[in-house]
Design a protein around this motif. Structure first.
Motif, PDB file in Angstrom:
ATOM      1  N   GLY A  41     -25.508 -26.732   4.659  1.00 51.11           N
ATOM      2  CA  GLY A  41     -25.164 -25.510   4.516  1.00 51.11           C
ATOM      3  C   GLY A  41     -25.593 -24.914   2.953  1.00 51.11           C
ATOM      4  O   GLY A  41     -25.098 -23.925   2.390  1.00 51.11           O
ATOM      5  N   GLU A  71     -28.239 -23.015   0.475  1.00 46.36           N
ATOM      6  CA  GLU A  71     -29.166 -21.698   0.431  1.00 46.36           C
ATOM      7  C   GLU A  71     -30.603 -22.156  -0.142  1.00 46.36           C
ATOM      8  O   GLU A  71     -30.487 -22.499  -1.063  1.00 46.36           O
ATOM      9  N   HIS A  98     -24.750 -29.085  13.306  1.00 47.17           N
ATOM     10  CA  HIS A  98     -25.529 -28.714  11.979  1.00 47.17           C
ATOM     11  C   HIS A  98     -26.801 -28.361  12.442  1.00 47.17           C
ATOM     12  O   HIS A  98     -27.559 -29.005  13.228  1.00 47.17           O
ATOM     13  N   VAL A 112     -33.999 -22.997   7.399  1.00 50.26           N
ATOM     14  CA  VAL A 112     -32.330 -22.640   7.742  1.00 50.26           C
ATOM     15  C   VAL A 112     -31.594 -23.973   7.501  1.00 50.26           C
ATOM     16  O   VAL A 112     -32.017 -25.190   7.772  1.00 50.26           O
ATOM     17  N   ASP A 113     -30.476 -23.797   6.784  1.00 55.22           N
ATOM     18  CA  ASP A 113     -29.445 -24.884   6.844  1.00 55.22           C
ATOM     19  C   ASP A 113     -27.930 -24.497   6.909  1.00 55.22           C
ATOM     20  O   ASP A 113     -27.365 -23.925   6.025  1.00 55.22           O
ATOM     21  N   GLU A 114     -27.551 -24.551   8.267  1.00 60.55           N
ATOM     22  CA  GLU A 114     -26.170 -23.855   8.533  1.00 60.55           C
ATOM     23  C   GLU A 114     -25.559 -24.792   9.500  1.00 60.55           C
ATOM     24  O   GLU A 114     -25.713 -25.800   9.905  1.00 60.55           O
ATOM     25  N   ASP A 115     -24.479 -24.289   9.698  1.00 65.19           N
ATOM     26  CA  ASP A 115     -23.218 -25.098  10.550  1.00 65.19           C
ATOM     27  C   ASP A 115     -22.644 -23.833  11.558  1.00 65.19           C
ATOM     28  O   ASP A 115     -22.152 -22.793  11.178  1.00 65.19           O
ATOM     29  N   ARG A 152     -28.203 -19.016  19.005  1.00 67.97           N
ATOM     30  CA  ARG A 152     -28.944 -19.311  17.709  1.00 67.97           C
ATOM     31  C   ARG A 152     -30.178 -19.907  17.969  1.00 67.97           C
ATOM     32  O   ARG A 152     -31.352 -19.742  17.254  1.00 67.97           O
TER      33      ARG A 152
END
Length: 426
Positions: free
Chosen positions: A17, A19, A100, A111-114, A123
């Motif tokens: 997660g 930025e 993840h 993109v690095d998100e949950d 998504r």
């Protein structure tokens, strides 16, 4: 952000997660400080590329960084060989009801998100559209029992290979000496820009927004450009291929399989007296790779390759049934069959059809609609393999998305759950 402990390293954790930003390698320190200030970051990690630096930023509380080292999971994923050599790679890792999501474009983390498991499909569709518009071929790699339509599987141990990669460091306190000069140059650039704009005439007015029919036609092209194989052809074909395979192999019994509209199916076996070593030794190349479940009772293999021959075509829309005609054909006695001795029985065959919706949410103004519009809905059919003749009778407006096959423990046989979309004209 989400933290996961690293086995074998006391206090070390993987972090999801961050930025991510990219900047030129030359003068990178000033750019790094600028991004950290904009994002309110206290820590960062860097990946060196050919002519630029890829950096991830995060804000950590004292309690989060106390007692051990932190490593970026996305940074480790981006440095894997099978990720770096591809133009676009989407890695999805299921963690119970969360997933993840890491997207790497040309070696850079984008993109690095949950996200929640039930929001993953939307998504993924956004990311696939983004890559398609950029002309990038996207490969999807994943790990998780409820993740489907994967090009390749992802092993969690791949995150532990490069143990020094992705180390998250604290931002230096000192202000770079180049910052004042950058401020002065930025002010001069702003003044020059204002002067040029004052001398030049105003730009032409923006183009008018697209009409309802223009938006609708674009939505139709996007919708039917995606894989939409005819359910009446693909579903019986896959069921027949599973029926031709042996249900027992080297002390393991077929338990279930999941198929999407592209790539190979994923087959799960349950231990029935065999061992992992015996299965691995006898497994043919056609079902590899073989992934062994840590619970000691299950393993997954590569299943049949899904090949799409015919798709739902807009050119056939004049012969599509209406929504009511579709419901009448699929959910009444004629489709469920009768109980006469010379026909199949309808036991266990259930059809669920959801109402159709417009392809775009925008409400048309009076006079904007020209002709009938395509609408889309979802459907699900549950039944047994011997009822595949019913699937072969489905109309040409029904597309298959997924097919799940399961060997029932109650002795009733091979059960299937087919899901997909249907298209009608309003």
């Amino acid at each position: 952000m989400h933290f996961e402990s690293i086995p074998g390293e006391k206090g070390a954790q993987l972090v999801f997660g961050l930025e991510w930003r990219a900047y030129s390698a030359k003068g990178g320190r000033a750019e790094r400080c600028r991004y950290a200030q904009d994002l309110g970051a206290t820590h960062f990690v860097e990946i060196k590329a050919k002519d630029e630096t890829i950096a991830g930023f995060c804000e950590l509380e004292p309690a989060q960084r106390k007692g051990g080292k932190l490593y970026s999971a996305a940074a480790r994923i981006a440095t894997l060989d099978r990720v770096r050599r591809r133009p676009a790679v989407l890695v999805v890792i299921q963690n119970q009801e969360r997933v993840h999501v890491v997207l790497v474009l040309r070696g850079a983390v984008s993109v690095d998100e949950d996200v929640a498991l039930n929001a993953l499909a939307d998504r993924r569709e956004e990311i696939e559209d983004q890559c398609a518009k950029a002309g990038l071929t996207l490969a999807t790699i994943g790990h998780g029992a409820q993740l489907h339509a994967l090009d390749e599987s992802f092993e969690l141990r791949e995150l532990l290979v490069a143990r020094t990669v992705g180390f998250i460091k604290k931002m230096p306190v000192a202000v770079p000496t180049a910052v004042p000069m950058l401020v002065i140059m930025g002010a001069l650039f702003f003044v020059a820009k204002q002067a040029i704009e004052a001398l030049n005439p105003p730009p032409p007015p923006p183009a008018p927004p697209p009409t309802f029919m223009q938006e609708y036609q674009s939505a139709v092209m996007r919708t039917l450009a995606a894989p939409a194989p005819l359910a009446k052809l693909l579903a019986p074909q896959l069921l027949a291929r599973f029926g031709a395979q042996e249900s027992n192999f080297s002390g393991w019994q077929f338990e279930k399989a999941s198929c999407a509209v592209s790539g190979p199916c994923v087959v799960t076996y349950k231990r029935q007296g065999g061992t992992f070593k015996e299965f691995d030794a006898r497994a043919p190349e056609s079902i590899r790779p073989v992934a062994f479940n840590p619970d000691g009772w299950h393993l997954t293999t590569r299943g049949p390759q899904v090949t799409v021959a015919e798709r739902v075509a807009l050119a056939d829309s004049k012969s599509w049934p209406t929504q009511q005609a579709l419901i009448k054909a699929l959910q009444t006695d004629p489709q469920r069959l009768s109980t006469k001795p010379d026909t199949l029985d309808s036991h266990g065959y259930v059809v669920d059809i959801k109402p159709a919706e417009r392809l775009i949410a925008r409400q048309p103004m009076a006079g904007e609609v020209q002709g009938p519009l395509v609408q889309r809905g979802t459907w699900q059919i549950d039944g047994y393999k011997w009822q595949s003749a019913l699937l072969a009778r489905l109309p040409d407006n029904m597309a298959l998305d997924t097919l799940d096959v399961e060997l029932k423990e109650d002795g009733t046989g091979v059960h299937f759950t087919a899901k997909g979309k249907y298209y009608v004209l309003n």
